[in-house]
Design a protein around this motif. Structure first.
Motif, PDB file in Angstrom:
ATOM      1  N   LYS A  46      40.049  54.130  34.539  1.00  0.00           N
ATOM      2  CA  LYS A  46      40.095  54.004  33.088  1.00  0.00           C
ATOM      3  C   LYS A  46      39.931  52.545  32.647  1.00  0.00           C
ATOM      4  N   GLY A  47      39.583  51.687  33.591  1.00  0.00           N
ATOM      5  CA  GLY A  47      39.393  50.282  33.249  1.00  0.00           C
ATOM      6  C   GLY A  47      38.810  49.519  34.414  1.00  0.00           C
ATOM      7  N   CYS A  48      38.489  48.267  34.155  1.00  0.00           N
ATOM      8  CA  CYS A  48      37.923  47.421  35.208  1.00  0.00           C
ATOM      9  C   CYS A  48      38.347  45.980  35.011  1.00  0.00           C
ATOM     10  N   LYS A  49      38.305  45.237  36.100  1.00  0.00           N
ATOM     11  CA  LYS A  49      38.556  43.803  36.057  1.00  0.00           C
ATOM     12  C   LYS A  49      37.252  43.086  36.356  1.00  0.00           C
ATOM     13  N   LEU A  50      37.034  41.979  35.644  1.00  0.00           N
ATOM     14  CA  LEU A  50      35.820  41.194  35.792  1.00  0.00           C
ATOM     15  C   LEU A  50      36.190  39.765  36.138  1.00  0.00           C
ATOM     16  N   SER A  51      35.408  39.166  37.017  1.00  0.00           N
ATOM     17  CA  SER A  51      35.620  37.767  37.404  1.00  0.00           C
ATOM     18  C   SER A  51      34.299  37.020  37.269  1.00  0.00           C
ATOM     19  N   LEU A  52      34.248  36.088  36.335  1.00  0.00           N
ATOM     20  CA  LEU A  52      33.027  35.337  36.062  1.00  0.00           C
ATOM     21  C   LEU A  52      32.848  34.260  37.121  1.00  0.00           C
ATOM     22  N   ARG A  53      31.710  34.280  37.797  1.00  0.00           N
ATOM     23  CA  ARG A  53      31.374  33.290  38.809  1.00  0.00           C
ATOM     24  C   ARG A  53      30.076  32.589  38.403  1.00  0.00           C
ATOM     25  N   SER A  54      29.739  31.525  39.100  1.00  0.00           N
ATOM     26  CA  SER A  54      28.539  30.769  38.757  1.00  0.00           C
ATOM     27  C   SER A  54      27.267  31.586  38.943  1.00  0.00           C
ATOM     28  N   ASP A  55      27.302  32.581  39.839  1.00  0.00           N
ATOM     29  CA  ASP A  55      26.114  33.374  40.120  1.00  0.00           C
ATOM     30  C   ASP A  55      26.205  34.804  39.595  1.00  0.00           C
ATOM     31  N   GLY A  56      27.129  35.060  38.684  1.00  0.00           N
ATOM     32  CA  GLY A  56      27.248  36.392  38.115  1.00  0.00           C
ATOM     33  C   GLY A  56      28.699  36.803  37.920  1.00  0.00           C
ATOM     34  N   VAL A  57      28.916  38.091  37.750  1.00  0.00           N
ATOM     35  CA  VAL A  57      30.246  38.624  37.479  1.00  0.00           C
ATOM     36  C   VAL A  57      30.622  39.605  38.581  1.00  0.00           C
ATOM     37  N   LEU A  58      31.765  39.386  39.212  1.00  0.00           N
ATOM     38  CA  LEU A  58      32.316  40.344  40.158  1.00  0.00           C
ATOM     39  C   LEU A  58      33.124  41.375  39.386  1.00  0.00           C
ATOM     40  N   ARG A  59      33.125  42.616  39.873  1.00  0.00           N
ATOM     41  CA  ARG A  59      33.846  43.673  39.163  1.00  0.00           C
ATOM     42  C   ARG A  59      34.628  44.524  40.152  1.00  0.00           C
ATOM     43  N   ALA A  60      35.671  45.148  39.643  1.00  0.00           N
ATOM     44  CA  ALA A  60      36.434  46.122  40.433  1.00  0.00           C
ATOM     45  C   ALA A  60      37.122  47.070  39.477  1.00  0.00           C
ATOM     46  N   PRO A  61      37.259  48.341  39.858  1.00  0.00           N
ATOM     47  CA  PRO A  61      37.992  49.299  39.025  1.00  0.00           C
ATOM     48  C   PRO A  61      39.487  49.037  39.091  1.00  0.00           C
ATOM     49  N   LEU A  62      40.193  49.440  38.057  1.00  0.00           N
ATOM     50  CA  LEU A  62      41.653  49.384  38.044  1.00  0.00           C
ATOM     51  C   LEU A  62      42.182  50.723  38.556  1.00  0.00           C
ATOM     52  N   LEU A  63      43.065  50.666  39.537  1.00  0.00           N
ATOM     53  CA  LEU A  63      43.559  51.892  40.167  1.00  0.00           C
ATOM     54  C   LEU A  63      44.336  52.777  39.200  1.00  0.00           C
ATOM     55  N   SER A  64      45.045  52.160  38.278  1.00  0.00           N
ATOM     56  CA  SER A  64      45.766  52.914  37.253  1.00  0.00           C
ATOM     57  C   SER A  64      45.814  52.067  36.001  1.00  0.00           C
ATOM     58  N   VAL A  65      45.801  52.721  34.855  1.00  0.00           N
ATOM     59  CA  VAL A  65      45.937  52.038  33.568  1.00  0.00           C
ATOM     60  C   VAL A  65      46.873  52.882  32.719  1.00  0.00           C
ATOM     61  N   THR A  66      48.076  52.379  32.456  1.00  0.00           N
ATOM     62  CA  THR A  66      49.030  53.119  31.635  1.00  0.00           C
ATOM     63  C   THR A  66      49.802  52.131  30.768  1.00  0.00           C
ATOM     64  N   GLU A  67      50.583  52.689  29.834  1.00  0.00           N
ATOM     65  CA  GLU A  67      51.481  51.884  29.006  1.00  0.00           C
ATOM     66  C   GLU A  67      52.913  51.953  29.532  1.00  0.00           C
ATOM     67  N   ALA A  68      53.101  52.581  30.682  1.00  0.00           N
ATOM     68  CA  ALA A  68      54.446  52.693  31.258  1.00  0.00           C
ATOM     69  C   ALA A  68      55.002  51.310  31.576  1.00  0.00           C
ATOM     70  N   ALA A  69      56.229  51.059  31.175  1.00  0.00           N
ATOM     71  CA  ALA A  69      56.835  49.747  31.405  1.00  0.00           C
ATOM     72  C   ALA A  69      57.573  49.719  32.733  1.00  0.00           C
ATOM     73  N   SER A  70      56.883  50.174  33.793  1.00  0.00           N
ATOM     74  CA  SER A  70      57.502  50.164  35.121  1.00  0.00           C
ATOM     75  C   SER A  70      56.408  50.162  36.172  1.00  0.00           C
ATOM     76  N   PHE A  71      56.797  49.737  37.378  1.00  0.00           N
ATOM     77  CA  PHE A  71      55.864  49.723  38.496  1.00  0.00           C
ATOM     78  C   PHE A  71      56.682  49.732  39.776  1.00  0.00           C
ATOM     79  N   SER A  72      56.158  50.364  40.810  1.00  0.00           N
ATOM     80  CA  SER A  72      56.864  50.452  42.082  1.00  0.00           C
ATOM     81  C   SER A  72      56.622  49.202  42.924  1.00  0.00           C
ATOM     82  N   HIS A  73      57.695  48.616  43.433  1.00  0.00           N
ATOM     83  CA  HIS A  73      57.578  47.411  44.246  1.00  0.00           C
ATOM     84  C   HIS A  73      57.076  47.748  45.644  1.00  0.00           C
ATOM     85  N   GLU A  74      56.275  46.840  46.198  1.00  0.00           N
ATOM     86  CA  GLU A  74      55.861  46.934  47.594  1.00  0.00           C
ATOM     87  C   GLU A  74      55.695  45.519  48.131  1.00  0.00           C
ATOM     88  N   PRO A  75      55.822  45.324  49.446  1.00  0.00           N
ATOM     89  CA  PRO A  75      55.708  43.975  50.012  1.00  0.00           C
ATOM     90  C   PRO A  75      54.376  43.319  49.662  1.00  0.00           C
TER      91      PRO A  75
END
Length: 239
Positions: A46-75
């Motif tokens: 439901k979303g993506c992250k973009l990283s502007l570089r000198s030779d273009g834009v890197l992209r990746a999908p977001l694994l989850s997109v919610t308004e929940a005010a919580s997240f599970s901790h992991e190392p």
């Protein structure tokens, strides 16, 4: 070792991958690996992250997109405070380039965004761009917080003060400076990339373009509070 399968399992079970035990893909292969990971995990992003570089834009999908005010901790978990851009209409490919004013008009909402990141490689991607991209650029999930004034997108605007605390510990206290100078820059560049996949910028999608504070280590579960300018938001990282 099939990198897509290995990364998908590491995402699913919180594991890690020995970076020296996998072959390095090229960038085209890395994007194909992203697609395979999403298919194996049954995720329609439901979303993506973009990283502007000198030779273009890197992209990746977001694994989850919610308004929940919580997240599970992991190392290895880190938190990045970002500006979440919610698209109010599709931005399809076209012959005429998109200008910045048109892209800004296409953004229907501007919010505090919290990206949780964790590299699935033991020791991180070690500067290997294609491996970073294959690992969804370390995305572990995204939380959309309170709305911000649209003026945060103004060019030349001074950065708002950003304070991030975990319990009583201060994680960041300084102006929240975007790495591109403005949150829209990478979106404008990506919208005009001829080679981007169809349907990547659709109405309702959340787009994020860089951290205002780098990655802040979250060592243990607890309450994290973010104050950006006059807007404050708290969320729970639970065990």
């Amino acid at each position: 070792m099939d990198l897509a399968i290995t990364l998908a399992e590491a995402i699913r079970n919180g594991g890690s991958v020995d970076i020296d035990a996998v072959s390095q893909p090229d960038l085209v292969e890395a994007y194909a690996i992203q697609s395979t990971i999403l298919a194996r995990l049954g995720i329609d992003p439901k979303g993506c992250k973009l990283s502007l570089r000198s030779d273009g834009v890197l992209r990746a999908p977001l694994l989850s997109v919610t308004e929940a005010a919580s997240f599970s901790h992991e190392p290895g978990l880190k938190l990045e405070v970002e500006i979440a851009l919610v698209l109010g209409r599709d931005l399809p490919h076209r012959a005429e380039p998109y200008g910045r004013p048109e892209i800004r008009d296409a953004v229907a909402g501007v919010h505090i965004g919290i990206e949780f990141v964790r590299s699935r490689y033991a020791g991180g991607p070690q500067g290997r761009t294609a491996l970073l991209v294959a690992d969804l650029m370390s995305n572990a999930g995204y939380r959309v917080g309170p709305a911000l004034e649209a003026s945060v997108l103004d060019e030349g605007r001074a950065a708002d003060d950003l304070r991030v605390t975990a319990g009583n510990q201060s994680l960041f206290d300084a102006p929240g400076v975007h790495p591109d100078g403005n949150p829209l820059a990478a979106l404008v560049a990506y919208a005009n990339e001829a080679g981007r996949p169809d349907g990547t910028l659709r109405q309702g999608m959340v787009v994020t373009t860089g951290s205002l504070c780098g990655g802040l280590g979250i060592l243990a579960p607890g309450i994290v509070t973010i104050a950006l300018g006059q807007t404050t938001w708290s969320l729970e990282v639970f065990g």
